[in-house]
Design a protein around this motif. Structure first.
Motif, short mmCIF file in Angstrom:
data_model
loop_
_atom_site.label_atom_id
_atom_site.label_comp_id
_atom_site.label_asym_id
_atom_site.label_seq_id
_atom_site.Cartn_x
_atom_site.Cartn_y
_atom_site.Cartn_z
N ALA A 185 0.86 -1.19 0.00
CA ALA A 185 0.00 0.00 0.00
C ALA A 185 0.89 1.23 0.00
O ALA A 185 1.89 1.28 0.72
N ILE A 186 0.54 2.21 -0.84
CA ILE A 186 1.33 3.44 -0.98
C ILE A 186 0.39 4.63 -0.83
O ILE A 186 -0.75 4.58 -1.28
N SER A 187 0.87 5.69 -0.20
CA SER A 187 0.04 6.88 -0.01
C SER A 187 0.73 8.11 -0.56
O SER A 187 1.96 8.17 -0.64
N CYS A 188 -0.06 9.07 -0.94
CA CYS A 188 0.42 10.37 -1.44
C CYS A 188 -0.49 11.44 -0.85
O CYS A 188 -1.69 11.47 -1.14
N SER A 189 0.06 12.30 -0.02
CA SER A 189 -0.78 13.29 0.66
C SER A 189 -0.05 14.61 0.77
O SER A 189 1.18 14.68 0.67
N GLY A 190 -0.81 15.67 1.00
CA GLY A 190 -0.21 16.99 1.15
C GLY A 190 -1.24 18.09 0.96
O GLY A 190 -2.45 17.86 1.06
N VAL A 191 -0.74 19.27 0.66
CA VAL A 191 -1.58 20.44 0.45
C VAL A 191 -1.17 21.08 -0.87
O VAL A 191 0.03 21.22 -1.15
N ALA A 192 -2.13 21.47 -1.68
CA ALA A 192 -1.82 22.13 -2.94
C ALA A 192 -1.03 23.41 -2.70
O ALA A 192 -1.18 24.07 -1.66
N LYS A 193 -0.17 23.77 -3.65
CA LYS A 193 0.67 24.95 -3.49
C LYS A 193 -0.16 26.22 -3.39
O LYS A 193 0.22 27.17 -2.71
N GLU A 194 -1.28 26.25 -4.07
CA GLU A 194 -2.06 27.48 -4.16
C GLU A 194 -2.97 27.66 -2.94
O GLU A 194 -3.54 26.69 -2.43
N THR A 195 -3.08 28.87 -2.46
CA THR A 195 -4.06 29.24 -1.45
C THR A 195 -4.83 30.45 -1.96
O THR A 195 -4.25 31.32 -2.61
N MET A 196 -6.10 30.51 -1.64
CA MET A 196 -6.94 31.63 -2.09
C MET A 196 -8.24 31.61 -1.29
O MET A 196 -8.55 30.60 -0.63
N PRO A 197 -9.00 32.69 -1.33
CA PRO A 197 -10.28 32.70 -0.63
C PRO A 197 -11.21 31.61 -1.15
O PRO A 197 -11.08 31.16 -2.30
N LEU A 198 -12.14 31.21 -0.32
CA LEU A 198 -13.05 30.13 -0.69
C LEU A 198 -13.83 30.48 -1.96
O LEU A 198 -14.04 29.61 -2.82
N GLU A 199 -14.22 31.76 -2.10
CA GLU A 199 -14.99 32.16 -3.27
C GLU A 199 -14.19 31.97 -4.56
O GLU A 199 -14.76 31.66 -5.61
N ALA A 200 -12.87 32.14 -4.47
CA ALA A 200 -12.02 31.96 -5.65
C ALA A 200 -11.93 30.49 -6.02
O ALA A 200 -11.91 30.13 -7.21
N TRP A 201 -11.86 29.62 -5.02
CA TRP A 201 -11.87 28.19 -5.31
C TRP A 201 -13.20 27.76 -5.94
O TRP A 201 -13.23 26.89 -6.81
N GLN A 202 -14.27 28.37 -5.49
CA GLN A 202 -15.60 27.97 -5.94
C GLN A 202 -15.97 28.56 -7.30
O GLN A 202 -16.89 28.06 -7.95
N ALA A 203 -15.27 29.61 -7.73
CA ALA A 203 -15.64 30.33 -8.95
C ALA A 203 -15.62 29.43 -10.18
O ALA A 203 -14.82 28.49 -10.27
N ASP A 204 -16.51 29.71 -11.12
CA ASP A 204 -16.57 28.98 -12.40
C ASP A 204 -16.68 27.47 -12.18
O ASP A 204 -15.96 26.68 -12.80
N ASP A 205 -17.59 27.11 -11.30
CA ASP A 205 -17.84 25.70 -11.02
C ASP A 205 -16.57 24.99 -10.56
O ASP A 205 -16.24 23.91 -11.04
#
Length: 251
Positions: A185-205
């Motif tokens: 079993a192998i795992s790959c985890s972390g956090v995406a490099k980009e951070t932005m307000p929630l509305e920006a993540w939600q924009a354009d579906d």
């Protein structure tokens, strides 16, 4: 005999440690050899992983609800003396803590789903294209899952930004005598490099989530293939996709 919460937790932890201890162990060389001499099939995914959101409004709502209900629970006793008042306060505190643990911390949204399916498809394409002319008598089965795929706030007080956290798992099984046996079993985890307000993540579906997901899939694909001793040639692996991300607020 009744078990306390502490004893139940100890039992669960012991079970978890036992499960970890019994995971199959295989050397890198052995795993590479198995991959090279086996037909590899990637299991289909019936229900793609759904994006969850851990928002500040949820945290505030959980705090208010647990505080109000806890106060009601604490006020039901007789507060005729100081000792009883302290006991009621302790009841209120404990009740609030328990309620907070049972309230949902996130919820599933409809968009940005399927990071596990994208990775499984990429791996399936790889093995389909790399099937050699020599017959292979052994069979390996790969399954992909995404136990963590979440947008969460980076700081409750000091920032409006949200992170995209991910956790992708790959399980390899070997078919022997018509039975599937675990190999590794192998795992790959972390956090995406980009951070932005929630509305920006939600924009354009959830367009920015989809773009970031592509980079995450490429990264985990490379990590999984490297762990299995397989060559990877993919020009998109660096995958920052920074230019495609649009850090704009939704109208």
């Amino acid at each position: 005999m009744k078990r306390t919460a502490g004893s139940i937790l100890i039992v669960l932890l012991a079970s978890g440690l036992a499960a970890c201890a019994t995971k199959p162990v295989i050397s890198d060389a052995q795993l590479k050899e198995k991959m090279m001499v086996s037909n590899v099939r990637v299991a289909p995914i019936e229900t793609p992983a759904r994006l969850t959101e851990r928002t500040k409004s949820q945290a505030v709502g959980n705090f208010l609800i647990s505080s109000v209900v806890g106060s009601v629970a604490g006020s039901t006793g007789n507060a005729g003396n100081m000792q009883q008042m302290q006991a009621n306060m302790e009841i209120s505190r404990a009740f609030s803590e328990n309620l907070s643990r049972t309230l949902p911390q996130n919820y599933a949204v409809e968009s940005g789903r399927g990071v596990d399916l994208a990775l499984a498809k990429k791996m399936s394409d790889y093995f389909d294209a790399s099937t050699g002319a020599l017959p292979k008598t052994q069979e390996l089965y790969i399954s992909v899952s995404a136990p963590l795929w979440e947008l969460g706030y980076t700081s409750f007080l000091t920032s409006e930004d949200y992170n995209l956290s991910y956790g992708l798992n790959l399980n390899v099984q070997e078919k022997l005598n018509d039975q599937l046996n675990p190999v590794t079993a192998i795992s790959c985890s972390g956090v995406a490099k980009e951070t932005m307000p929630l509305e920006a993540w939600q924009a354009d579906d959830y367009k920015n989530v989809n773009v970031a997901a592509e980079a995450i899939v490429n990264k985990c694909f490379t990590q999984f293939m490297t762990a299995m001793g397989l060559p990877v040639i993919d020009k998109s692996i660096d995958g920052s996709n920074q230019a495609q991300l649009q850090k704009t607020q939704a109208p």
